[in-house]
Motif scaffolding. Structure first.
Motif, PDB file in Angstrom:
ATOM      1  N   MET A 198       0.812  -1.206   0.000  1.00 36.80           N
ATOM      2  CA  MET A 198       0.000   0.000   0.000  1.00 36.80           C
ATOM      3  C   MET A 198       0.854   1.268   0.000  1.00 36.80           C
ATOM      4  O   MET A 198       0.493   2.265  -0.629  1.00 36.80           O
ATOM      5  N   SER A 199       1.985   1.255   0.693  1.00 35.98           N
ATOM      6  CA  SER A 199       2.818   2.457   0.763  1.00 35.98           C
ATOM      7  C   SER A 199       3.585   2.701  -0.529  1.00 35.98           C
ATOM      8  O   SER A 199       3.938   3.849  -0.835  1.00 35.98           O
ATOM      9  N   VAL A 200       3.838   1.641  -1.308  1.00 38.89           N
ATOM     10  CA  VAL A 200       4.570   1.799  -2.568  1.00 38.89           C
ATOM     11  C   VAL A 200       3.619   1.993  -3.739  1.00 38.89           C
ATOM     12  O   VAL A 200       3.805   2.897  -4.561  1.00 38.89           O
ATOM     13  N   ALA A 201       2.585   1.148  -3.826  1.00 39.25           N
ATOM     14  CA  ALA A 201       1.726   1.168  -5.013  1.00 39.25           C
ATOM     15  C   ALA A 201       0.270   1.481  -4.718  1.00 39.25           C
ATOM     16  O   ALA A 201      -0.533   1.573  -5.650  1.00 39.25           O
TER      17      ALA A 201
ATOM     18  N   MET B 225      -0.813  -5.737  -5.515  1.00 39.37           N
ATOM     19  CA  MET B 225      -0.742  -7.203  -5.419  1.00 39.37           C
ATOM     20  C   MET B 225       0.636  -7.714  -5.812  1.00 39.37           C
ATOM     21  O   MET B 225       1.160  -8.643  -5.195  1.00 39.37           O
ATOM     22  N   ILE B 226       1.231  -7.117  -6.835  1.00 46.30           N
ATOM     23  CA  ILE B 226       2.553  -7.561  -7.273  1.00 46.30           C
ATOM     24  C   ILE B 226       3.611  -7.196  -6.242  1.00 46.30           C
ATOM     25  O   ILE B 226       4.527  -7.989  -5.949  1.00 46.30           O
ATOM     26  N   ILE B 227       3.507  -6.005  -5.651  1.00 42.16           N
ATOM     27  CA  ILE B 227       4.457  -5.612  -4.612  1.00 42.16           C
ATOM     28  C   ILE B 227       4.357  -6.554  -3.413  1.00 42.16           C
ATOM     29  O   ILE B 227       5.371  -7.000  -2.858  1.00 42.16           O
ATOM     30  N   ALA B 228       3.134  -6.891  -3.001  1.00 41.04           N
ATOM     31  CA  ALA B 228       2.953  -7.816  -1.876  1.00 41.04           C
ATOM     32  C   ALA B 228       3.499  -9.192  -2.220  1.00 41.04           C
ATOM     33  O   ALA B 228       4.111  -9.864  -1.378  1.00 41.04           O
ATOM     34  N   PHE B 229       3.294  -9.622  -3.471  1.00 41.76           N
ATOM     35  CA  PHE B 229       3.800 -10.927  -3.900  1.00 41.76           C
ATOM     36  C   PHE B 229       5.323 -10.963  -3.859  1.00 41.76           C
ATOM     37  O   PHE B 229       5.921 -11.921  -3.345  1.00 41.76           O
TER      38      PHE B 229
END
Length: 210
Positions: free
Chosen positions: A47-50, A81-85
């Motif tokens: 959330m903080s990045v994307a 979702m990609i950042i979390a992945f």
């Protein structure tokens, strides 16, 4: 479509996507501090990045450049979702402090090695409808990428599923209560869980006792 209806639809759809994603953590030991850190770190950074108001949403230009590759990179790293992945996969693969059972891997290993084509629940839900199951052999070749081998063919041949679009739109193929895809598990009406479900339930019980 009215905006109120569209916003309500988005709330339901994306809410279900988040809930289904979090349900995959049910086999993970959430009493383990290492697992809690990975989950919290991945969600917060996504959330903080994307996310809305995150790093990429506040930029006036593409930080990767102006070419086609830069546009692709921006679209990838602008997805929470990609950042979390990426965060969760990297940390889970490189951080110690948890056994394979605490990471939830043993349950998925049992599920991946299960004889799915002879599992009544799997056949009833996920098998291809009508004659397509036999024609395409239930697309078993797709499982070769994860299992490293082709799944064993079912003992009674490839059977079509029920509860799908073919069952609803083509009732002439299923005139009786039983249809070619019905299995012994469905015919008996037994409430006992199928083999894969039993393995996962036993895993959950062992985690609760721990």
């Amino acid at each position: 479509m009215p905006q109120a209806m569209a916003s309500g639809l988005y709330c339901v759809v994306f809410g279900m996507i988040v809930a289904v994603g979090l349900s995959n953590l049910k086999h993970v030991d959430l009493n383990n501090q290492r697992n809690l850190f990975i989950i919290g770190f991945s969600i917060f950074n996504s959330m903080s990045v994307a996310g809305p108001g995150g790093y990429f949403s506040t930029l006036d230009s593409n930080p990767f450049g102006t070419g086609n590759g830069s546009a692709i990179a921006l679209s990838i790293f602008s997805s929470p979702m990609i950042i979390a992945f990426i965060c969760s996969m990297f940390l889970d693969s490189t951080s110690g402090g948890a056994t394979r059972e605490q990471r939830g891997l043993t349950v998925w290993e049992k599920a991946s090695k299960a004889d799915i084509n002879n599992d009544p629940e799997y056949v009833a839900v996920y098998s291809l409808p009508i004659c397509f199951a036999k024609m395409f052999r239930n697309c078993g070749y797709l499982e070769y990428t994860s299992r490293g081998e082709m799944p064993a063919p079912p003992a009674n041949g490839f059977q079509g599923s029920r509860g799908d679009i073919g069952d609803l739109c083509c009732p002439c193929f299923f005139r009786d209560n039983e249809h070619p895809g019905a299995t012994d598990y469905e015919k008996s009406g037994d409430d006992e869980s199928p083999p894969i479900a039993n393995d996962m339930e036993r895993q959950d019980d062992s985690n609760d006792m721990a």
